[in-house]
Design a protein around this motif. Structure first.
Motif, mmCIF file in Angstrom:
data_model
loop_
_atom_site.group_PDB
_atom_site.id
_atom_site.type_symbol
_atom_site.label_atom_id
_atom_site.label_comp_id
_atom_site.label_asym_id
_atom_site.label_seq_id
_atom_site.Cartn_x
_atom_site.Cartn_y
_atom_site.Cartn_z
ATOM 1 N N ALA A 1 -10.456 -26.147 24.277
ATOM 2 C CA ALA A 1 -10.322 -25.621 22.913
ATOM 3 C C ALA A 1 -9.820 -24.183 22.968
ATOM 4 C CB ALA A 1 -11.660 -25.692 22.195
ATOM 5 N N SER A 2 -8.927 -23.855 22.078
ATOM 6 C CA SER A 2 -8.383 -22.503 22.042
ATOM 7 C C SER A 2 -8.495 -21.944 20.631
ATOM 8 C CB SER A 2 -6.916 -22.500 22.486
ATOM 9 O OG SER A 2 -6.124 -23.236 21.577
ATOM 10 N N GLN A 3 -8.398 -20.639 20.552
ATOM 11 C CA GLN A 3 -8.401 -19.962 19.265
ATOM 12 C C GLN A 3 -7.195 -19.045 19.256
ATOM 13 O OE1 GLN A 3 -11.893 -17.577 18.618
ATOM 14 N NE2 GLN A 3 -11.694 -17.720 16.410
ATOM 15 N N VAL A 4 -6.438 -19.073 18.191
ATOM 16 C CA VAL A 4 -5.274 -18.209 18.049
ATOM 17 C C VAL A 4 -5.551 -17.277 16.873
ATOM 18 C CG1 VAL A 4 -2.793 -18.102 17.636
ATOM 19 C CG2 VAL A 4 -3.753 -20.019 18.931
ATOM 20 N N LEU A 5 -5.524 -15.988 17.156
ATOM 21 C CA LEU A 5 -5.849 -14.996 16.131
ATOM 22 C C LEU A 5 -4.695 -14.032 15.938
ATOM 23 C CD1 LEU A 5 -9.483 -14.140 17.278
ATOM 24 C CD2 LEU A 5 -8.773 -15.747 15.485
ATOM 25 N N GLY A 6 -4.455 -13.689 14.686
ATOM 26 C CA GLY A 6 -3.470 -12.671 14.370
ATOM 27 C C GLY A 6 -4.039 -11.286 14.628
ATOM 28 N N TRP A 7 -3.249 -10.284 14.404
ATOM 29 C CA TRP A 7 -3.623 -8.895 14.664
ATOM 30 C C TRP A 7 -4.932 -8.511 13.985
ATOM 31 C CZ3 TRP A 7 -2.190 -5.448 18.090
ATOM 32 C CH2 TRP A 7 -2.572 -4.125 17.899
ATOM 33 N N HIS A 8 -5.132 -9.013 12.761
ATOM 34 C CA HIS A 8 -6.320 -8.652 11.980
ATOM 35 C C HIS A 8 -7.441 -9.686 12.095
ATOM 36 C CE1 HIS A 8 -4.252 -5.257 10.255
ATOM 37 N NE2 HIS A 8 -3.223 -6.048 10.009
ATOM 38 N N GLY A 9 -7.341 -10.595 13.072
ATOM 39 C CA GLY A 9 -8.396 -11.567 13.316
ATOM 40 C C GLY A 9 -8.274 -12.864 12.539
ATOM 41 N N GLU A 10 -7.203 -13.026 11.787
ATOM 42 C CA GLU A 10 -7.018 -14.256 11.016
ATOM 43 C C GLU A 10 -6.577 -15.405 11.938
ATOM 44 O OE1 GLU A 10 -2.931 -12.306 10.966
ATOM 45 O OE2 GLU A 10 -5.016 -11.649 11.073
ATOM 46 N N SER A 11 -6.975 -16.606 11.581
ATOM 47 C CA SER A 11 -6.611 -17.789 12.351
ATOM 48 C C SER A 11 -5.129 -18.084 12.193
ATOM 49 C CB SER A 11 -7.439 -18.987 11.866
ATOM 50 O OG SER A 11 -7.090 -20.142 12.580
ATOM 51 N N ARG A 12 -4.431 -18.348 13.311
ATOM 52 C CA ARG A 12 -2.982 -18.610 13.296
ATOM 53 C C ARG A 12 -2.634 -19.794 14.205
ATOM 54 N NH1 ARG A 12 0.404 -14.164 12.066
ATOM 55 N NH2 ARG A 12 1.954 -15.809 12.070
ATOM 56 N N PRO A 13 -3.193 -20.986 13.958
ATOM 57 C CA PRO A 13 -2.921 -22.135 14.831
ATOM 58 C C PRO A 13 -1.450 -22.542 14.779
ATOM 59 C CG PRO A 13 -4.008 -22.858 12.844
ATOM 60 C CD PRO A 13 -4.003 -21.353 12.804
ATOM 61 N N PHE A 14 -0.983 -23.176 15.859
ATOM 62 C CA PHE A 14 0.395 -23.652 15.903
ATOM 63 C C PHE A 14 0.534 -24.768 16.922
ATOM 64 C CE2 PHE A 14 0.186 -20.460 19.194
ATOM 65 C CZ PHE A 14 1.032 -20.918 20.204
ATOM 66 N N VAL A 15 1.650 -25.464 16.831
ATOM 67 C CA VAL A 15 2.016 -26.496 17.785
ATOM 68 C C VAL A 15 3.219 -25.986 18.562
ATOM 69 C CG1 VAL A 15 2.927 -28.850 18.045
ATOM 70 C CG2 VAL A 15 1.130 -28.369 16.360
#
Length: 100
Positions: free
Chosen positions: A41-55
């Protein structure tokens, strides 16, 4: 072989997204060449901590890259990686197996 990876999407959401991707690819001639990578499982976070999932889709074919872009653009954030595969100059050293 187009490789499809999911980043920042977990559990049931990941499974549901994979099902949608498979459904979108169901009529494509190259569908059986595709592989789906399952990883921790992974977590992708933007600069401000927002979730930014992608394929991420990795492929050697520009035509397939364009097709993935067309099919998946309304389904998920998408990163397409164009691979420049270089076979061993003197032939395979792994018993003849090469990524397709």
């Amino acid at each position: 072989m187009p490789t499809i990876e999911f980043f920042g999407v977990r559990g049931d959401e990941r499974d549901a997204l994979e099902k949608r991707v498979r459904a979108l690819l169901a009529d494509e001639e190259f569908r059986t060449d595709c592989v789906f990578v399952t990883a921790a499982a992974s977590q992708v976070l933007g600069w401000h901590g927002e979730s930014r999932p992608f394929v991420r889709v990795s492929t050697r074919s520009e035509q397939r890259a364009d097709r993935f872009r067309t099919l998946l653009r309304h389904t998920c954030d998408l990163e397409i990686v164009r691979i420049d595969f270089q076979p061993v100059a003197d032939g395979p050293t792994d018993g003849g197996h090469h990524d397709g």
